[in-house]
Write a protein that holds these residues in place. Sequence first.
Motif, PDB file in Angstrom:
ATOM      1  N   TYR A   1      20.364 -36.587 -21.225  1.00 20.65           N
ATOM      2  CA  TYR A   1      20.230 -35.618 -22.308  1.00 20.65           C
ATOM      3  C   TYR A   1      19.437 -36.246 -23.450  1.00 20.65           C
ATOM      4  O   TYR A   1      19.583 -37.424 -23.740  1.00 20.65           O
ATOM      5  CB  TYR A   1      21.612 -35.240 -22.873  1.00 20.65           C
ATOM      6  N   TRP A   2      18.662 -35.409 -24.136  1.00 22.82           N
ATOM      7  CA  TRP A   2      18.035 -35.797 -25.394  1.00 22.82           C
ATOM      8  C   TRP A   2      18.564 -34.902 -26.505  1.00 22.82           C
ATOM      9  O   TRP A   2      18.671 -33.677 -26.331  1.00 22.82           O
ATOM     10  CB  TRP A   2      16.519 -35.649 -25.322  1.00 22.82           C
ATOM     11  N   TYR A   3      18.867 -35.543 -27.641  1.00 24.21           N
ATOM     12  CA  TYR A   3      19.315 -34.837 -28.835  1.00 24.21           C
ATOM     13  C   TYR A   3      18.489 -35.311 -30.032  1.00 24.21           C
ATOM     14  O   TYR A   3      17.991 -36.431 -30.049  1.00 24.21           O
ATOM     15  CB  TYR A   3      20.790 -35.123 -29.137  1.00 24.21           C
ATOM     16  N   ARG A   4      18.410 -34.470 -31.043  1.00 22.77           N
ATOM     17  CA  ARG A   4      17.736 -34.836 -32.292  1.00 22.77           C
ATOM     18  C   ARG A   4      18.758 -34.755 -33.416  1.00 22.77           C
ATOM     19  O   ARG A   4      19.542 -33.812 -33.486  1.00 22.77           O
ATOM     20  CB  ARG A   4      16.573 -33.881 -32.570  1.00 22.77           C
ATOM     21  N   GLN A   5      18.720 -35.757 -34.294  1.00 24.66           N
ATOM     22  CA  GLN A   5      19.620 -35.779 -35.441  1.00 24.66           C
ATOM     23  C   GLN A   5      18.815 -35.950 -36.715  1.00 24.66           C
ATOM     24  O   GLN A   5      18.303 -37.036 -37.006  1.00 24.66           O
ATOM     25  CB  GLN A   5      20.645 -36.906 -35.316  1.00 24.66           C
ATOM     26  N   ARG A   6      18.707 -34.873 -37.462  1.00 30.89           N
ATOM     27  CA  ARG A   6      18.027 -34.948 -38.756  1.00 30.89           C
ATOM     28  C   ARG A   6      18.964 -35.591 -39.763  1.00 30.89           C
ATOM     29  O   ARG A   6      20.187 -35.585 -39.602  1.00 30.89           O
ATOM     30  CB  ARG A   6      17.600 -33.569 -39.211  1.00 30.89           C
ATOM     31  N   LEU A   7      18.407 -36.133 -40.816  1.00 28.38           N
ATOM     32  CA  LEU A   7      19.166 -36.902 -41.809  1.00 28.38           C
ATOM     33  C   LEU A   7      20.361 -36.111 -42.318  1.00 28.38           C
ATOM     34  O   LEU A   7      20.203 -34.978 -42.795  1.00 28.38           O
ATOM     35  CB  LEU A   7      18.241 -37.287 -42.973  1.00 28.38           C
ATOM     36  N   GLY A   8      21.544 -36.685 -42.199  1.00 24.69           N
ATOM     37  CA  GLY A   8      22.759 -36.079 -42.723  1.00 24.69           C
ATOM     38  C   GLY A   8      23.264 -34.878 -41.949  1.00 24.69           C
ATOM     39  O   GLY A   8      24.140 -34.154 -42.440  1.00 24.69           O
ATOM     40  N   GLN A   9      22.735 -34.674 -40.747  1.00 26.70           N
ATOM     41  CA  GLN A   9      23.126 -33.496 -39.981  1.00 26.70           C
ATOM     42  C   GLN A   9      23.710 -33.887 -38.626  1.00 26.70           C
ATOM     43  O   GLN A   9      23.679 -35.048 -38.213  1.00 26.70           O
ATOM     44  CB  GLN A   9      21.918 -32.578 -39.787  1.00 26.70           C
ATOM     45  N   GLY A  10      24.223 -32.901 -37.938  1.00 28.30           N
ATOM     46  CA  GLY A  10      24.730 -33.117 -36.593  1.00 28.30           C
ATOM     47  C   GLY A  10      23.601 -33.183 -35.579  1.00 28.30           C
ATOM     48  O   GLY A  10      22.429 -33.026 -35.911  1.00 28.30           O
TER      49      GLY A  10
ATOM     50  N   ALA B   1      35.824 -46.330 -40.901  1.00 27.95           N
ATOM     51  CA  ALA B   1      34.817 -45.728 -41.766  1.00 27.95           C
ATOM     52  C   ALA B   1      33.557 -45.422 -40.966  1.00 27.95           C
ATOM     53  O   ALA B   1      32.983 -46.310 -40.324  1.00 27.95           O
ATOM     54  CB  ALA B   1      34.484 -46.663 -42.924  1.00 27.95           C
ATOM     55  N   ALA B   2      33.148 -44.171 -40.985  1.00 30.50           N
ATOM     56  CA  ALA B   2      32.012 -43.722 -40.178  1.00 30.50           C
ATOM     57  C   ALA B   2      31.796 -42.234 -40.423  1.00 30.50           C
ATOM     58  O   ALA B   2      32.538 -41.602 -41.163  1.00 30.50           O
ATOM     59  CB  ALA B   2      32.282 -43.947 -38.683  1.00 30.50           C
ATOM     60  N   MET B   3      30.780 -41.686 -39.772  1.00 27.67           N
ATOM     61  CA  MET B   3      30.582 -40.243 -39.712  1.00 27.67           C
ATOM     62  C   MET B   3      31.308 -39.764 -38.453  1.00 27.67           C
ATOM     63  O   MET B   3      31.149 -40.369 -37.383  1.00 27.67           O
ATOM     64  CB  MET B   3      29.096 -39.912 -39.631  1.00 27.67           C
ATOM     65  N   TYR B   4      32.079 -38.692 -38.586  1.00 29.71           N
ATOM     66  CA  TYR B   4      32.798 -38.138 -37.450  1.00 29.71           C
ATOM     67  C   TYR B   4      32.252 -36.748 -37.128  1.00 29.71           C
ATOM     68  O   TYR B   4      32.117 -35.897 -38.011  1.00 29.71           O
ATOM     69  CB  TYR B   4      34.303 -38.055 -37.748  1.00 29.71           C
ATOM     70  N   PHE B   5      31.969 -36.547 -35.857  1.00 31.17           N
ATOM     71  CA  PHE B   5      31.434 -35.273 -35.399  1.00 31.17           C
ATOM     72  C   PHE B   5      32.395 -34.618 -34.418  1.00 31.17           C
ATOM     73  O   PHE B   5      32.898 -35.265 -33.501  1.00 31.17           O
ATOM     74  CB  PHE B   5      30.085 -35.469 -34.692  1.00 31.17           C
ATOM     75  N   CYS B   6      32.596 -33.336 -34.609  1.00 30.91           N
ATOM     76  CA  CYS B   6      33.325 -32.506 -33.675  1.00 30.91           C
ATOM     77  C   CYS B   6      32.280 -31.865 -32.756  1.00 30.91           C
ATOM     78  O   CYS B   6      31.193 -31.489 -33.226  1.00 30.91           O
ATOM     79  CB  CYS B   6      34.091 -31.450 -34.463  1.00 30.91           C
ATOM     80  N   ALA B   7      32.584 -31.757 -31.473  1.00 30.13           N
ATOM     81  CA  ALA B   7      31.608 -31.198 -30.539  1.00 30.13           C
ATOM     82  C   ALA B   7      32.293 -30.330 -29.501  1.00 30.13           C
ATOM     83  O   ALA B   7      33.454 -30.551 -29.137  1.00 30.13           O
ATOM     84  CB  ALA B   7      30.810 -32.314 -29.863  1.00 30.13           C
TER      85      ALA B   7
END
Lengths: 114, 116
Positions: free
Chosen positions: A33-42, B87-93
Amino acid sequence: GAGVSQSPSNKVTEKGKDVELRCDPISGHTALYWYRQRLGQGLEFLIYFQGNSAPDKSGLPSDRFSAERTGESVSTLTIQRTQQEDSAVYLCASSFGLVTDTQYFGPGTRLTVL
Amino acid sequence: AQTVTQSQPEMSVQEAETVTLSCTYDTSESDYYLFWYKQPPSRQMILVIRQEAYKQQNATENRFSVNFQKAAKSFSLKISDSQLGDAAMYFCAYRSAGARGNKLVFGAGTILRVKS
């Protein structure tokens, strides 16, 4: 290696140039898989490869983006005529391919378009 | 299309205390998977915990546990005895369990700061 690897770690390019980003999945993983993550985003999904099946390209944002994968090994994501909005971290992940399988991520490539 | 919402851009917790990160999602599917990933400054995405929607029991992994409310479409992460390394960024998916179950759909993330 034990994990997913990506190269380069960082890439700085000028607007309008083409770039290639590389991903080496975990050995034996059929899905990539490839994903893109822009600054400060998911993360945003870009493309998915599974074995010899046709890739799912539904997340590619424009025809400037393309990706290839040779068999069940290395994948290359190519961005043509880069734009400043392409600046992001590009993350690759791999898994054994079943829907139940965990996706393991690489460290990403940080792309900066000047 | 499925969406994942994390309404807390940033959270802080004192070392050794407990913190809960919120996540809600929208889907019309009945079978799916939910995940929490941790992303430290190294950018490496690390799986913290996963939950199968068909399981009523909440998943736990050591100090990490979830509160999965299927009807409310809520999936919060509780971190007990917080440590500086949390301490980190946490993502729900979210991930579909059906034929289209390939991609992960991520929320925008929550920055967790741990104070000593």
